[in-house]
Write a protein that holds these residues in place. Structure first.
Motif, mmCIF file in Angstrom:
data_model
loop_
_atom_site.group_PDB
_atom_site.id
_atom_site.type_symbol
_atom_site.label_atom_id
_atom_site.label_comp_id
_atom_site.label_asym_id
_atom_site.label_seq_id
_atom_site.Cartn_x
_atom_site.Cartn_y
_atom_site.Cartn_z
ATOM 1 N N ASP A 167 6.902 7.362 -0.470
ATOM 2 C CA ASP A 167 8.189 7.327 -0.999
ATOM 3 C C ASP A 167 8.283 6.356 -2.034
ATOM 4 N N LYS A 168 7.508 5.666 -2.288
ATOM 5 C CA LYS A 168 7.475 4.340 -3.269
ATOM 6 C C LYS A 168 8.594 3.515 -3.126
ATOM 7 N N THR A 169 9.258 3.100 -1.915
ATOM 8 C CA THR A 169 10.056 2.367 -1.755
ATOM 9 C C THR A 169 9.827 0.947 -1.024
ATOM 10 N N GLU A 170 8.377 1.027 -0.335
ATOM 11 C CA GLU A 170 7.892 -0.076 -0.023
ATOM 12 C C GLU A 170 6.488 -0.570 -0.508
ATOM 13 N N LEU A 171 6.299 -1.702 -0.856
ATOM 14 C CA LEU A 171 4.917 -2.413 -1.337
ATOM 15 C C LEU A 171 4.791 -3.506 -0.509
ATOM 16 N N PHE A 172 3.718 -3.572 0.115
ATOM 17 C CA PHE A 172 3.325 -4.707 0.947
ATOM 18 C C PHE A 172 1.784 -4.974 1.094
ATOM 19 N N LYS A 173 1.831 -6.194 1.605
ATOM 20 C CA LYS A 173 0.072 -6.708 1.493
ATOM 21 C C LYS A 173 -0.416 -6.016 2.671
ATOM 22 N N VAL A 174 -1.607 -5.821 2.883
ATOM 23 C CA VAL A 174 -2.261 -5.185 3.996
ATOM 24 C C VAL A 174 -3.332 -6.061 4.355
ATOM 25 N N ALA A 175 -4.006 -6.719 3.453
ATOM 26 C CA ALA A 175 -5.139 -7.802 3.827
ATOM 27 C C ALA A 175 -4.886 -8.927 2.562
ATOM 28 N N ASP A 176 -5.101 -9.932 3.424
ATOM 29 C CA ASP A 176 -4.795 -11.279 2.492
ATOM 30 C C ASP A 176 -5.849 -12.354 2.790
ATOM 31 N N ASP A 177 -7.021 -11.966 3.326
ATOM 32 C CA ASP A 177 -8.090 -12.977 3.626
ATOM 33 C C ASP A 177 -9.128 -12.767 3.132
ATOM 34 N N LEU A 178 -9.346 -11.993 1.986
ATOM 35 C CA LEU A 178 -10.604 -11.607 0.989
ATOM 36 C C LEU A 178 -10.692 -12.727 -0.152
ATOM 37 N N VAL A 179 -11.975 -12.775 -0.403
ATOM 38 C CA VAL A 179 -12.330 -13.705 -1.682
ATOM 39 C C VAL A 179 -11.888 -13.165 -3.053
#
Length: 295
Positions: A167-179
């Protein structure tokens, strides 16, 4: 721009194929050249392929029936990776202003994402649309000469993977440990996601939760990739040096050489999804397959 190739040209380079995924006696065919750097191939429901020529700021369309290429959209936001939604909307990583665009069938666009937590994204690069809705996209940092009014330094804390809810109401990180995440593709059942960390020269597999979050990260293979695709057997197609294919276990089963310094992306096209469409530098290529792409 160089002159466009008239007609098609076949290449008889030897293809490594341990599991018979390539059609018998198939040859790599150059469909058209004369571009500057091709990327982002996406297939619509009719099997036509839309791809980008990013430096020339255009989106082109390959007609699966006529084998002809035409311009679909000028001023394309320096689009990179693209993917079709089920309703025919083309989602594009618009790199000019580091945005995510939705493009309708007439080429009109709407900006869906401009930032994360009020800070400019590095530059959305590649994406995959979840079958039940929602978009995963990678956000590596590749400073561009055409950026205006912004620093080449990242405003974000890292180079990460994001999820935009259906529904384009949420934007969040799902992976933050990559180069440096780049290529991305999921399984057709929506249960697993593959992300290529081109900076670490590795590709990882994740389980997808119902809410979009990723869990159970595992190493899939010791190879990174620019763009990626998957076939109906669960084989994963990675790019860079031609196209390298791995089975579900992460074992290499095929390598398709491409006469270019870099192969950027790949997707299955045509109505039966048995035409492998490859974007590589100044040209686009096709190869007939036994294996089939998935919608």
């Amino acid at each position: 721009m160089a002159a466009l190739l008239i007609g098609s040209q076949a290449f008889s380079q030897e293809i490594e194929d341990k599991k018979g995924i390539v059609a018998k006696n198939a040859e790599l065919v150059k469909v058209q050249d004369g571009f500057e750097f091709t990327e982002g191939p996406a297939v619509n429901r009719f099997g036509d392929i839309y791809f980008t020529d990013q430096p020339n700021n255009k989106i082109h369309k390959w007609n699966a029936l006529s084998n002809e290429v035409s311009v679909f959209k000028e001023d394309a936001g320096r689009s990179n990776g693209m993917y079709f939604m089920l309703d025919g909307t083309l989602i594009a990583c618009a790199d000019n202003k580091n945005e995510l665009w939705a493009i309708d069938t007439d080429g009109n666009h709407e900006v869906w994402i401009t930032a994360f937590r009020s800070k400019k994204l590095n530059g959305p690069n590649d994406l995959w649309v979840k079958p039940r809705g929602g978009i995963y996209f990678t956000d590596p940092l590749y400073p561009r000469p055409y950026w205006e009014g912004r620093s080449e330094e990242s405003e974000q804390e890292g180079q990460d993977v994001y999820f935009l809810s259906a529904d384009k109401t949420e934007l969040f990180k799902v992976a933050d440990d990559l180069v440096k995440p780049n290529g991305i593709v999921g399984t057709p059942d929506g249960k697993h996601l593959y992300v290529a960390d081109i900076g670490a020269k590795k590709t990882y597999k994740y389980d997808i939760r119902e809410d979009g979050y990723l869990i159970n990260k595992s190493l899939f293979c010791e190879m990174g990739s620019d763009g990626m695709t998957i076939d109906d057997r669960g084989n994963l197609y990675l790019t860079g040096d031609g196209v390298t294919v791995f089975n579900k276990k992460g074992e290499q089963i095929a390598h398709i050489p491409v006469p270019a310094k870099w192969t950027a992306n790949v997707v299955f096209g045509a109505l039966d999804r048995k035409t492998l469409f490859i974007t590589a530098m100044d040209a686009v290529y096709t190869l007939q397959m036994k294996s089939r792409g998935v919608w």
